[in-house]
Design a protein around this motif. Sequence first.
Motif, PDB file in Angstrom:
ATOM      1  N   ASP A 231       0.810  -1.217   0.000  1.00 50.37           N
ATOM      2  CA  ASP A 231       0.000   0.000   0.000  1.00 50.37           C
ATOM      3  C   ASP A 231       0.845   1.269   0.000  1.00 50.37           C
ATOM      4  O   ASP A 231       0.316   2.380  -0.030  1.00 50.37           O
ATOM      5  N   GLY A 232       2.174   1.112   0.049  1.00 53.41           N
ATOM      6  CA  GLY A 232       3.070   2.252  -0.079  1.00 53.41           C
ATOM      7  C   GLY A 232       3.063   3.230   1.070  1.00 53.41           C
ATOM      8  O   GLY A 232       3.506   4.372   0.916  1.00 53.41           O
ATOM      9  N   ASP A 233       2.620   2.782   2.260  1.00 53.30           N
ATOM     10  CA  ASP A 233       2.588   3.705   3.393  1.00 53.30           C
ATOM     11  C   ASP A 233       3.865   3.694   4.219  1.00 53.30           C
ATOM     12  O   ASP A 233       3.972   4.371   5.242  1.00 53.30           O
ATOM     13  N   GLY A 234       4.856   2.911   3.781  1.00 56.53           N
ATOM     14  CA  GLY A 234       6.118   2.851   4.500  1.00 56.53           C
ATOM     15  C   GLY A 234       6.120   1.887   5.659  1.00 56.53           C
ATOM     16  O   GLY A 234       7.147   1.717   6.322  1.00 56.53           O
ATOM     17  N   ILE A 235       4.989   1.233   5.927  1.00 57.64           N
ATOM     18  CA  ILE A 235       4.861   0.279   7.027  1.00 57.64           C
ATOM     19  C   ILE A 235       4.750  -1.118   6.435  1.00 57.64           C
ATOM     20  O   ILE A 235       3.821  -1.404   5.681  1.00 57.64           O
ATOM     21  N   SER A 236       5.688  -1.975   6.757  1.00 59.82           N
ATOM     22  CA  SER A 236       5.709  -3.324   6.163  1.00 59.82           C
ATOM     23  C   SER A 236       5.815  -4.377   7.257  1.00 59.82           C
ATOM     24  O   SER A 236       6.774  -5.138   7.323  1.00 59.82           O
ATOM     25  N   GLY A 237       4.840  -4.416   8.111  1.00 59.85           N
ATOM     26  CA  GLY A 237       4.858  -5.396   9.183  1.00 59.85           C
ATOM     27  C   GLY A 237       4.946  -6.817   8.664  1.00 59.85           C
ATOM     28  O   GLY A 237       4.286  -7.169   7.681  1.00 59.85           O
ATOM     29  N   ARG A 238       5.768  -7.618   9.333  1.00 61.78           N
ATOM     30  CA  ARG A 238       5.954  -9.013   8.922  1.00 61.78           C
ATOM     31  C   ARG A 238       5.621  -9.940  10.075  1.00 61.78           C
ATOM     32  O   ARG A 238       5.836  -9.615  11.234  1.00 61.78           O
ATOM     33  N   ALA A 239       5.107 -11.100   9.724  1.00 61.35           N
ATOM     34  CA  ALA A 239       4.790 -12.104  10.728  1.00 61.35           C
ATOM     35  C   ALA A 239       6.053 -12.861  11.112  1.00 61.35           C
ATOM     36  O   ALA A 239       6.887 -13.178  10.261  1.00 61.35           O
ATOM     37  N   GLN A 240       6.183 -13.137  12.380  1.00 67.19           N
ATOM     38  CA  GLN A 240       7.241 -14.008  12.884  1.00 67.19           C
ATOM     39  C   GLN A 240       6.682 -15.427  12.966  1.00 67.19           C
ATOM     40  O   GLN A 240       5.490 -15.610  13.253  1.00 67.19           O
ATOM     41  N   TYR A 241       7.523 -16.413  12.725  1.00 63.97           N
ATOM     42  CA  TYR A 241       7.112 -17.815  12.874  1.00 63.97           C
ATOM     43  C   TYR A 241       8.085 -18.511  13.803  1.00 63.97           C
ATOM     44  O   TYR A 241       9.296 -18.407  13.656  1.00 63.97           O
ATOM     45  N   GLY A 447      10.025   5.865  11.600  1.00 63.46           N
ATOM     46  CA  GLY A 447      10.663   7.170  11.529  1.00 63.46           C
ATOM     47  C   GLY A 447       9.712   8.281  11.121  1.00 63.46           C
ATOM     48  O   GLY A 447       9.776   9.400  11.653  1.00 63.46           O
ATOM     49  N   ALA A 448       8.819   7.999  10.173  1.00 60.21           N
ATOM     50  CA  ALA A 448       7.881   9.031   9.719  1.00 60.21           C
ATOM     51  C   ALA A 448       6.909   9.407  10.834  1.00 60.21           C
ATOM     52  O   ALA A 448       6.596  10.592  11.025  1.00 60.21           O
ATOM     53  N   ALA A 449       6.429   8.418  11.587  1.00 58.52           N
ATOM     54  CA  ALA A 449       5.541   8.704  12.713  1.00 58.52           C
ATOM     55  C   ALA A 449       6.275   9.518  13.774  1.00 58.52           C
ATOM     56  O   ALA A 449       5.710  10.451  14.368  1.00 58.52           O
ATOM     57  N   ARG A 450       7.528   9.164  14.029  1.00 55.07           N
ATOM     58  CA  ARG A 450       8.330   9.941  14.978  1.00 55.07           C
ATOM     59  C   ARG A 450       8.449  11.388  14.521  1.00 55.07           C
ATOM     60  O   ARG A 450       8.283  12.323  15.315  1.00 55.07           O
ATOM     61  N   ASP A 451       8.726  11.580  13.237  1.00 55.59           N
ATOM     62  CA  ASP A 451       8.890  12.943  12.727  1.00 55.59           C
ATOM     63  C   ASP A 451       7.583  13.727  12.810  1.00 55.59           C
ATOM     64  O   ASP A 451       7.597  14.931  13.084  1.00 55.59           O
ATOM     65  N   ARG A 452       6.466  13.047  12.554  1.00 54.23           N
ATOM     66  CA  ARG A 452       5.179  13.732  12.692  1.00 54.23           C
ATOM     67  C   ARG A 452       4.933  14.125  14.147  1.00 54.23           C
ATOM     68  O   ARG A 452       4.381  15.190  14.428  1.00 54.23           O
TER      69      ARG A 452
END
Length: 471
Positions: A231-241, A447-452
């Motif tokens: 979705d291009g929002d800079g957030i790419s959460g990944r699942a751990q197994y 980082g983007a959330a921190r900057d906001r």
Amino acid sequence: MSAFIAPAVLVPVLCLPVAACAGGTEAISVVQPVRQFTTAERYEANPGGAGSLATRRFDRPAASLPAAQRMTFTLGEALFEKLWVPAPSSTRASDGLGPLFNARACANCHPGNGRGRPEDGQGISGMVLKLSRRYRAEDGAFGVEGWHGMIPDYDFGWQLQDRAVPSLQPEGRLELEWIEAHGLRYPAPRIDLPPEVLTSLRVAPQIIGLGLLEAIPEADILMHADPEDADGDGISGRAQYAPGPDGAVRLGRFGHKAGMARLVDMTAQAFSQDMGLSSVLFPEGSGDCTLTQTDCLELPDGIDVGLRDNAEVSTEALRAVTDYVTWLGVPKRRDVADPQVLRGKQAFYQAQCHACHVPKFVTATSEDPVTSHQLIWPYSDLLLHDMGEELADHRPEGVASGHEWRTAPLWGIGLTQENTGHAPRFLHDGRAATLDEAIRWHGGEAGAARDRYLALPAASRADLIRFLETL
């Protein structure tokens, strides 16, 4: 990862009150992000669902725990606080500690069921130095794509053991050096190890609400995963197994890198690595001793053949402690309708902190009244995120890289100090002395959330912190 990613599912809906659902009332989609911030959301004051506690303490059973199960909770609490002793001992039910260990009781690492304490003038409590080495099979172990092949250190095992039984020397003393960086500080261990030994400082997390996290349907967690940032929002959460001690691979949920999938596995591993106590899941009576530590391996253990399931921690005791952790309640929110708190909540969303700290889930339906079909507010997606170089430990775990960490749940974060009795420290290694510092350390995907957040007026930043303090 494709072999393990479930297809997308619909956002869960919950009819409230449940009794009205059969009558055809409109379903309320309770996990959608909020769009208005003038009033509190329905049920927002109850982050732990029906089991939310009127008390501010972390050591109470969920309010919804039936009376018939409270004896089991009390037994588990006693075992959680129990001080173990080395074998052999006249108190055979309490022996088997070590030979190497970090604590004598679960409660030593989780004071008041809250966070551990990095060095603050009173010494270190509830903090360990994790160790490992790379294995030649770097990828594809356990059939999981992207798995980092890691093995314990040859000399010290999976973590540095800073305590030992009287006839043995500890592996070392964990001492910290606090290093300045960008006006902030972070701890580094003072210890000489070969460069191929990978290390990671970890502070024991608070343990409230874990049974509710275990009850979140896997598909509902995976629907937030976006490993390719489609979705291009800079957030790419990944699942751990996480492969458990039984060999089965499951979605990881617990630990700073989500390295454990089930509470029973997490509990048994803590008994083994932190206290050197065996169980049916980790049967070695010598705990984290390595093959090179022959003195450690030769010492007696507390395994009595034919008793306690041929382990130092019986299956019954392991189950009781797991039940205790499962049923710990989450305190109710405070001041959810306070105007400053609502402004802070809006700032939290404007900074897009909620993209990783997902506010709400509905747990699966089960036979456990504490965890079944509950609307909960943990403020975590339980996924892995690249948090940038400054938070990196460069020690992979499972599919997690040395830059990735599981989103920490935020519920109870404002009650840390009054439950532990010491000044709170945040993030995986306790480097942040305040919530503001913790946000400032965020990098990478955050980082983007921190900057906001930093771009907000000072009053709005204060509102956001006030909101966090009510969680």
